[in-house]
Design an enzyme around this catalytic site. Structure first.
Site, PDB file in Angstrom:
ATOM      1  N   PRO A  54    -100.705   8.605  25.910  1.00 20.41           N
ATOM      2  CA  PRO A  54    -100.432  10.030  26.063  1.00 20.41           C
ATOM      3  C   PRO A  54     -99.657  10.618  24.885  1.00 20.41           C
ATOM      4  CG  PRO A  54     -98.913   8.744  27.381  1.00 20.41           C
ATOM      5  CD  PRO A  54     -99.862   7.761  26.760  1.00 20.41           C
ATOM      6  N   ASP A  93     -97.409  12.717  27.661  1.00 25.57           N
ATOM      7  CA  ASP A  93     -96.089  12.116  27.662  1.00 25.57           C
ATOM      8  C   ASP A  93     -95.109  13.276  27.592  1.00 25.57           C
ATOM      9  OD1 ASP A  93     -94.172  10.204  27.612  1.00 25.57           O
ATOM     10  OD2 ASP A  93     -94.404   9.690  25.503  1.00 25.57           O
ATOM     11  N   TRP A 546     -90.327   5.011  26.825  1.00 27.05           N
ATOM     12  CA  TRP A 546     -91.354   3.968  26.639  1.00 27.05           C
ATOM     13  C   TRP A 546     -91.648   3.274  27.959  1.00 27.05           C
ATOM     14  CZ3 TRP A 546     -94.289   4.571  22.865  1.00 27.05           C
ATOM     15  CH2 TRP A 546     -93.805   5.040  21.635  1.00 27.05           C
ATOM     16  N   GLN A 582     -97.224   1.938  17.118  1.00 27.04           N
ATOM     17  CA  GLN A 582     -97.061   1.678  18.545  1.00 27.04           C
ATOM     18  C   GLN A 582     -96.851   0.199  18.868  1.00 27.04           C
ATOM     19  OE1 GLN A 582     -96.661   3.977  20.810  1.00 27.04           O
ATOM     20  NE2 GLN A 582     -96.916   5.545  19.258  1.00 27.04           N
ATOM     21  N   TRP A 586     -95.802   1.561  22.485  1.00 31.20           N
ATOM     22  CA  TRP A 586     -96.666   1.517  23.660  1.00 31.20           C
ATOM     23  C   TRP A 586     -97.347   0.163  23.860  1.00 31.20           C
ATOM     24  CZ3 TRP A 586    -102.122   3.265  24.826  1.00 31.20           C
ATOM     25  CH2 TRP A 586    -102.256   3.608  26.183  1.00 31.20           C
ATOM     26  N   LYS A 619     -96.712   9.383   2.253  1.00 32.74           N
ATOM     27  CA  LYS A 619     -96.634   9.844   3.620  1.00 32.74           C
ATOM     28  C   LYS A 619     -96.780  11.368   3.662  1.00 32.74           C
ATOM     29  CE  LYS A 619     -93.414   9.267   7.390  1.00 32.74           C
ATOM     30  NZ  LYS A 619     -92.139   8.702   7.798  1.00 32.74           N
ATOM     31  N   LYS A 622     -93.846  17.637   5.964  1.00 31.06           N
ATOM     32  CA  LYS A 622     -93.719  19.069   5.692  1.00 31.06           C
ATOM     33  C   LYS A 622     -92.990  19.304   4.384  1.00 31.06           C
ATOM     34  CE  LYS A 622     -93.849  20.643  10.435  1.00 31.06           C
ATOM     35  NZ  LYS A 622     -92.975  20.725  11.608  1.00 31.06           N
TER      36      LYS A 622
END
Length: 1066
Positions: A54, A93, A546, A582, A586, A619, A622
């Site tokens: 999610p 989530d 988590w 993750q 997750w 990477k 912004k």
RNA sequence: GGGCCCGUAGCUUAGCCUGGUUGGAGCACCCGGCUGAUAACCGGGAGGCCAUCGGUUCAAAUCCGAUCGGGCCCA
């Protein structure tokens, strides 16, 4: 079924406009309920279960979300085509610190006090709203990129049902004695009352200069003091032990004279005083001349007792080890004294060590950052960072300070208040993962990881060092920890359902409005301990978010309270896919929860994706301004191009350098080309009323070109499928792209154009149409999982049905295989044919002979029998008469090349000598020696194994040779003589080409005829009547006129060799 | 500080597991050709210390070790 009505309406298929095409297809999906049907059609079939990781909708979806949704969608579509029932429940989530931080920023609430003043109820309400801020943007992005998922019935982690399932699972752990209360050392800000995540800590690193001290700890049972170093004097009252490296060498030294250099700050040592510290660090630490009186290993110090620095600050309790020296493997001699001052509650290592050796675990500092009463009369109640100097004074006064100095280092600060963070042992609840270590390692090995090293390396390494999982957070917005503790007897109770809570609730407790703080905080329970009539109060924590997502596999179904069957049929899930970050998120939490609750894995396959970086490998952020907005590409090259680009660009698990130009390239090469193939077929199919269901022509009754492309599509499909199975989608996509561009468009369609131009109905034309129909269908099915739009448009145009409800052409245990027949021999021959065509062009460039000027003769030397293709080759080469020549020596000589692999193994170090002798030898005599068995080089016997024979054309011919595996060398030789006839033919082609280009410039219809006048200069080469007729028919010219001489006025003209040619087209 | 991954032409990449002929493609660039073939196609050219250093080997982009740079996770 032939060509559908919708496509018949337009006589000509339009040019490719990805945005319009994709909108049209998406609209059809909506009105035809294609997604729903693709699932319902397989309702009774074997399920393939997918679990959506999610996302949180409090941030805008970015290009990296497109990437992960692509790989989720792709596999689900593929498995659907293979015949599986693939349901896809969306999920959100919604809990966690990032949400709180976002709201805190919004409301300018900088501390827990401020949040509580604002009101927890109102604050959590804001959090709840905030998680849907970008839901619409997520929906739009998902829809535009064709991520098929049920977003209307998603699971949501803030729903009471979801929370109840999470509670249930925690109770399972509790009942297995896996839940316990302890401490976790975290960076903590007493001003805001919050502990910080790594991410927040990294926001606040600052370089500071502060006092560091060398402290003398007086030994109880022998002379001297152990010297330890710390940069945080405020932790000294909490000192309960000293750690040494058991294998580090230490020295006992005696101060022999006063310090020779100027002394910095407070502290000192008397002459004759004995100090103990690591041998390596003596030059760094000591400011006195001193003699070494003893040298020993750290293990000798272990067990020695010393006098507490602040007697009474900490209660010894039943600890045997308090204020003694212990061994620890983290002790190094890179800085300090090689002896580490240990205050259990204010350092991660300290706490772990304290638990291991049994130091008393007591605070000297409160949650407010001030010393607790009873620590020391001068310190009590003061903010610790204000006490550095006082503590140093106190130590100095008692002769416990060796010296102080100013130490400059990076130290984490609160990004909100700018105060230094304190590493502080917080009360915390844990899941005892260390108790299931062996199990979870075993389960992990049962998961099919892509790439494999994610499982064995990254996850495996993590699991081998598994620690107990701190699952509680001192926060407001999250799943409340369902543990209540009795205020009178201390009994703990873990609640596993709403019913259970309600049945234990005290009479005057309210029924909570929802399972969130503050409502559940108000619920008191009657103590469940026997004989106790006390009230139980909930532990004031929320759970690590988590933990929430780790429950997704069952909590999405509100198991075990509902949907028992649904859960049991879909657990463990077949497939999950997320980015590599993750691993400890997750991927871990799912596995941790399923291990502790179900004694099982929770997913069978896991694809771990690489991150998306900008085109310089940096990477995206912004602040760098290098963030790619997916909509820039959705609105330009379209979803198909962006999805195909992402798939083919690199292996899914590798970091992807996203190059916007690459998307353009994919659009221009793959999709434009495929579209034009489709358009070419469809235009003629409509024109000729082609109907696939009528008068089918079996493949063996079609020509070689048709059989070839059908065989190719079969071969490509097989590799494509195999690469899917091994998760190498990038290789699959590249191979198919190569097929579409090179085999289908650049060869098959190019070579077949004239077959379809034929206006009369013919067997050959229809064979071509059947072939194109079949190839396009197979290609669109193969492409559909990656690029869902154009393949569906093609499939729909040709059959009237969606490709997403079609069967996978490779078949499976659920659907039938459907591929055209393969003929590998034919594929091989055609590849030689194409090499011959390419070679011919190369020869012409080298011989400086224009392509349009025909050659009288051409010879193919060597290779298989290609007579079936001679007409194609002749046309490609522009050769009038092509024959096979078997007398190699007419054009060729032999060269002998070394086989390095074989020779290297045989000759080893003598290889260079052998090679140099070989290069000197005459090839013919060497070959005859080899035949006789008498060949020798540098003393080594040489056999035919050791060499490769290569045929090269003799000089003086316009010729070229290439090598074909298994077949050997093949050469092409061209006759480069020039005759009047050839010149006339060449001239005709030149003129035709210019007129065709003019027609195109005028945007004339293919069928339109023109009136044509051509002027040739008087000294121009002669144009034969046959060749003039060729021009007329090729250019559809009627009337036409050929004039020798110059025209009156300037007209379109061009130059061939030295002659100008004028022409006029009306 | 620890673990895992990545580093090949200006850019995107294949090859690495299993060492062996001249490191292969595509984009962009230059020259030429071809085209009722599309933002297309074909031939040729230029462009590579295969991140660096060291080791193993007759032979290293490939195997081993270290270093540097990038990414992710953990501390």
């Amino acid at each position: 079924m032939g060509v559908t009505d919708s496509s018949k309406k337009q006589a000509k298929t339009g040019n490719y406009n990805p945005v319009e095409l994709e909108k049209e297809v998406a609209d059809r999906w909506k009105s035809d309920k294609t997604f729903e049907n693709s699932i319902e059609n397989r309702r009774s079939s074997k399920p393939f279960t997918f679990l959506e990781g999610p996302p949180t909708a409090n941030g805008k979806p970015g290009i990296h979300h497109v990437l992960s949704r692509l790989f989720k969608d792709m596999v689900c579509r593929w498995k659907t085509m293979e015949g599986h029932l693939v349901e896809r429940k969306g999920g959100w989530d919604t809990h966690g610190l990032p949400v709180e931080i976002e709201v805190q920023k919004q409301l300018n609430l900088m501390s827990n006090e401020e949040i509580e003043a604002y009101g927890m109820e109102a604050f959590n309400q804001k959090c709840k709203e905030s998680v849907w801020t970008y839901e619409e943007a997520w929906r739009e992005m998902s829809e535009r990129m064709a991520f098929w998922v049920d977003m209307d019935n998603p699971y949501v982690t803030l729903h009471d049902e979801y929370i109840e399932s999470a509670w249930w699972s925690l109770k399972q752990m509790h009942d297995k004695d896996l839940l316990f209360r302890g401490h976790k050392v975290l960076p903590y800000c007493p001003q805001t009352g919050t502990s910080y995540s790594t991410h927040e800590v990294s926001l606040g690193y600052k370089e500071v200069a502060e006092p560091a001290v060398y402290v003398k700890f007086k030994l109880k049972d022998s002379e001297g003091s152990i010297v330890a170093w710390t940069t945080t004097p405020w932790t000294l009252p909490g000192n309960v032990g000293l750690a040494v490296g058991p294998d580090v060498t230490y020295c006992r030294v005696k101060v022999t004279s006063k310090p020779s250099e100027s002394w910095e700050g407070r502290g000192g040592a008397e002459v004759g005083e004995e100090l103990i510290l690591a041998k390596d660090l003596m030059p760094e630490v000591l400011r006195h001349h001193a003699e070494v009186i003893e040298e020993f290993q750290g293990s000798k110090l272990v067990g020695q007792a010393y006098e507490p620095l602040f007697p009474g600050a900490i209660d010894k309790g039943d600890s045997d080890t308090a204020w003694t020296v212990v061994a620890a493997d983290f002790v190094t001699t890179t800085d300090g004294t090689g002896i580490v001052h240990t205050a259990v509650m204010y350092g991660e290592d300290d706490y772990q060590l304290g638990m291991e050796v049994g130091f008393p675990a007591q605070h000297t500092v409160g949650m407010d950052g001030k010393f607790i009463k009873g620590t020391h009369e001068i310190l009590d109640g003061n903010y610790v960072k204000d006490c550095d100097s006082k503590i140093i004074d106190l130590l100095d006064g008692e002769n416990k300070l060796y010296r102080e100095h100013i130490y400059t280092h990076d130290y984490p600060h609160c990004w909100r208040t700018d105060h230094p963070l304190l590493y502080y042992a917080m009360d915390s609840w844990f899941v005892r993962m260390t108790a299931v270590k062996d199990k979870i390692i075993d389960y992990n090995s049962q998961v099919e990881w892509a790439p494999e090293w994610t499982g064995t390396g990254r996850v495996g390494e993590w699991l081998r060092n598994i620690k107990d999982w701190a699952i509680s957070r001192e926060r407001y917005w999250g799943t409340p920890l369902p543990v209540w503790i009795c205020e009178s007897c201390g009994h703990q109770h873990c609640i596993g359902s709403i019913d259970e809570m309600n049945s234990l609730k005290t009479e005057d407790s309210p029924t909570p409005k929802e399972l969130h703080r503050p409502y559940v905080d108000d619920v008191k329970l009657c103590c469940t301990a026997e004989g106790c009539s006390g009230e139980m109060v909930r532990e004031p924590y929320v759970m690590d978010c988590w933990f929430d997502s780790g429950c997704a596999s069952f909590a999405q179904w509100h198991y075990p309270f509902e949907n028992k069957e649904k859960f049991e049929n879909s657990f463990p899930v077949d497939y999950i896919c997320e980015a590599v970050d993750q691993t400890r998120g997750w991927f871990y939490s799912l596995l941790a929860v399923s291990t502790t609750v179900f004694d099982n894995i929770s997913y069978r396959r896991c694809l771990s994706l690489g991150h998306i970086l900008d085109n310089e490998g940096k990477k995206m952020s912004k602040s760098r301004g290098n963030v790619v907005n997916p909509w820039d590409h959705f609105n330009k090259e379209g979803t198909d191009a962006i999805r195909w680009y992402m798939t083919s660009q690199s292996a899914p698990w590798n970091p992807m350098n996203f190059d916007p130009n690459g998307v353009r390239e994919t659009y221009a090469k793959m999709f434009l080309t495929l579209w034009n193939v489709h358009k070419f077929h469809l235009d003629y199919a409509i024109l000729d009323n082609f109907d696939y269901s009528k008068d089918f022509i079996p493949v063996d009754k079609r020509n070689a070109l048709d059989r070839w492309i059908l065989s190719r599509v079969s071969s490509v499909a097989k590799n494509y499928h195999d690469q899917y199975v091994s998760w190498e989608f990038h290789k699959a996509a590249r191979e198919l792209e190569n097929f579409v561009i090179n085999d289908l468009s650049n060869w098959y369609v190019r070579r077949s154009r004239r077959r379809l131009w034929d206006e009369a109905e013919s067997h050959d034309k229809r064979a071509c149409q059947f072939t194109l129909h079949e190839v396009l269908l197979t290609v669109s099915k193969l492409m559909a999982p990656i690029a869902p739009f154009m393949p569906d448009k093609i499939h729909f145009d040709l059959t009237g049905t969606s490709v997403h409800t079609a069967d996978w052409p490779l078949g499976s245990d659920l659907v039938d295989k459907n591929l055209p027949p393969q003929d590998l021999g034919l594929e091989k021959e055609m590849s030689i044919v194409r090499m011959l065509a390419e070679t011919g062009r190369k020869i012409r460039v080298e011989a400086k002979r224009r392509q349009r000027l025909p050659c009288k003769e051409g010879w193919i030397v060597g290779g298989p029998d290609l007579r079936e293709f001679h007409s194609i080759i002749a046309e490609e080469l522009n050769v009038e008469n092509l024959t096979t020549e078997s007398n190699l020596d007419r054009f060729q000589k032999i060269e002998v090349l070394p086989n390095h692999k074989v020779l290297g193994a045989k000759c080893r170090a003598d290889l260079p000598k052998v090679l140099s002798e070989l290069s000197q030898l005459d090839p013919d005599s060497l070959l005859s020696d080899i035949e006789k068995g008498t060949a020798k080089l540098a003393g080594f016997e040489i056999t035919s194994e050791d060499i490769n024979i290569k045929r090269v054309e003799k000089e003086g011919y316009a010729a070229s040779t290439f090598e074909v595996e298994e077949t050997g060398d093949i050469s092409l030789v061209l006759d480069v003589e020039i005759t009047d006839d050839l010149v006339s033919k060449g001239l005709a082609r030149e003129i035709t080409r210019r007129i065709q280009s003019k027609r195109k410039e005028l945007d004339l219809d293919l069928e339109a005829s023109i009136s044509l006048k051509v002027w040739l200069e008087k000294d121009s080469p002669k144009l034969n009547e046959d060749d003039w007729q060729y021009i007329i028919s090729e250019t559809r010219s009627k009337p036409s006129e050929l004039i020798i001489g110059n025209p009156e006025k300037d007209l379109d003209n061009f130059q061939v060799e030295n002659n100008k040619i004028y022409f006029k087209v009306n």
